[in-house]
Design a protein around this motif. Structure first.
Motif, PDB file in Angstrom:
ATOM      1  N   ALA A  27      52.455  38.545  57.045  1.00 60.30           N
ATOM      2  CA  ALA A  27      52.069  37.274  56.423  1.00 60.30           C
ATOM      3  C   ALA A  27      51.515  37.567  55.039  1.00 60.30           C
ATOM      4  N   VAL A  28      52.056  36.853  54.042  1.00 62.33           N
ATOM      5  CA  VAL A  28      51.658  37.114  52.660  1.00 62.33           C
ATOM      6  C   VAL A  28      50.772  35.963  52.179  1.00 62.33           C
ATOM      7  N   LEU A  29      49.515  36.297  51.893  1.00 63.09           N
ATOM      8  CA  LEU A  29      48.515  35.275  51.583  1.00 63.09           C
ATOM      9  C   LEU A  29      48.835  34.515  50.299  1.00 63.09           C
ATOM     10  N   THR A  30      49.466  35.191  49.347  1.00 58.45           N
ATOM     11  CA  THR A  30      49.703  34.547  48.050  1.00 58.45           C
ATOM     12  C   THR A  30      50.868  33.556  48.113  1.00 58.45           C
ATOM     13  N   THR A  31      51.821  33.775  49.003  1.00 58.41           N
ATOM     14  CA  THR A  31      52.999  32.898  49.046  1.00 58.41           C
ATOM     15  C   THR A  31      53.038  32.021  50.299  1.00 58.41           C
ATOM     16  N   HIS A  32      52.163  32.312  51.277  1.00 60.74           N
ATOM     17  CA  HIS A  32      52.125  31.576  52.560  1.00 60.74           C
ATOM     18  C   HIS A  32      53.448  31.702  53.305  1.00 60.74           C
ATOM     19  N   ILE A  33      54.092  32.869  53.115  1.00 58.55           N
ATOM     20  CA  ILE A  33      55.353  33.134  53.804  1.00 58.55           C
ATOM     21  C   ILE A  33      55.151  34.301  54.758  1.00 58.55           C
ATOM     22  N   VAL A  34      55.818  34.214  55.903  1.00 57.67           N
ATOM     23  CA  VAL A  34      55.755  35.326  56.856  1.00 57.67           C
ATOM     24  C   VAL A  34      57.141  35.961  56.982  1.00 57.67           C
ATOM     25  N   CYS A  35      57.133  37.295  56.957  1.00 62.21           N
ATOM     26  CA  CYS A  35      58.373  38.087  56.899  1.00 62.21           C
ATOM     27  C   CYS A  35      58.420  39.113  58.017  1.00 62.21           C
ATOM     28  N   ARG A  36      59.622  39.662  58.221  1.00 67.58           N
ATOM     29  CA  ARG A  36      59.690  40.921  58.964  1.00 67.58           C
ATOM     30  C   ARG A  36      59.106  42.010  58.065  1.00 67.58           C
ATOM     31  N   PRO A  37      58.556  43.063  58.653  1.00 68.22           N
ATOM     32  CA  PRO A  37      58.073  44.154  57.793  1.00 68.22           C
ATOM     33  C   PRO A  37      59.163  44.738  56.892  1.00 68.22           C
ATOM     34  N   SER A  38      60.426  44.685  57.345  1.00 72.23           N
ATOM     35  CA  SER A  38      61.500  45.301  56.556  1.00 72.23           C
ATOM     36  C   SER A  38      62.055  44.380  55.475  1.00 72.23           C
TER      37      SER A  38
END
Ligand code: ZN
Length: 191
Positions: A27-38
């Motif tokens: 989860a990326v706090l600056t973009t509010h997007i959650v990704c796979r680690p890869s």
């Protein structure tokens, strides 16, 4: 999450390796997007990252699933043989264009390193070796079965320039394209 584990998972984010796909979600706090680690999108700074153990937790906390790496599509790694077969399908469909390891890996949503290693373990050769083989087979068939000019044959197997194609073809087969055609075309020698 303890610091040592955080650093290990974050390392897979930096390296874009799928080791923790399906295990943790970035989860990326600056973009509010959650990704796979890869995920192959821009690498977030460690201070801007929180790892969740489930996508549901991340979404509940207000993060949107990334459109690029699609963490909702099950993070569990494909079995090696399936990945290799998918890579084969892509290469068979795309060998007429420029294809790099990075492009293949991006389409398959794995790291180039993982694809190269896995593909080689399953098939005994690299994706680049397989692409070469597909292109050689196609080029040989076009030279012997059609009247296409050498430059057109080259274009059909991804080479823009005929000299580049001729050098590659000669290196791989031991014969320049024109000579290959003269020797093998339909078993008939055209005057
Ligand atoms: Zn992503």
């Amino acid at each position: 999450m303890e610091q040592a584990l955080f650093e290990r998972v974050y390392e897979s984010v930096v390296r874009r390796e799928p080791t923790y796909d399906g295990v943790y979600y970035t989860a990326v706090l600056t973009t509010h997007i959650v990704c796979r680690p890869s995920c192959r999108a821009r690498t977030p700074k460690p201070g801007n990252v929180v790892f969740y153990e489930s996508l549901e937790q991340a979404v509940a906390a207000g993060f949107r699933p990334c459109k690029r790496c699609r963490p909702e599509e099950g993070g569990v790694l494909r079995p090696d043989a399936v990945l290799a077969a998918e890579a084969d399908q892509l290469m068979e469909a795309q060998f007429g264009q420029k294809v790099t390891l990075e492009m293949l890996a991006g389409w398959l949503r794995v790291s180039p390193f993982h694809l190269q290693r896995t593909y080689k373990r399953v098939t005994g050769r690299s994706p680049a070796g397989r692409l070469d083989q597909l292109r050689i087979e196609k080029a040989c068939a076009l030279l012997t079965d059609t009247e296409l000019a050498v430059a057109e044959v080259g274009q059909a197997v991804s080479f823009r320039g005929p000299s580049h194609f001729t050098a590659w073809f000669t290196r791989k087969t031991g014969l320049p394209p024109t000579e290959y055609r003269a020797q093998f075309k339909g078993g008939i020698h055209h005057e």
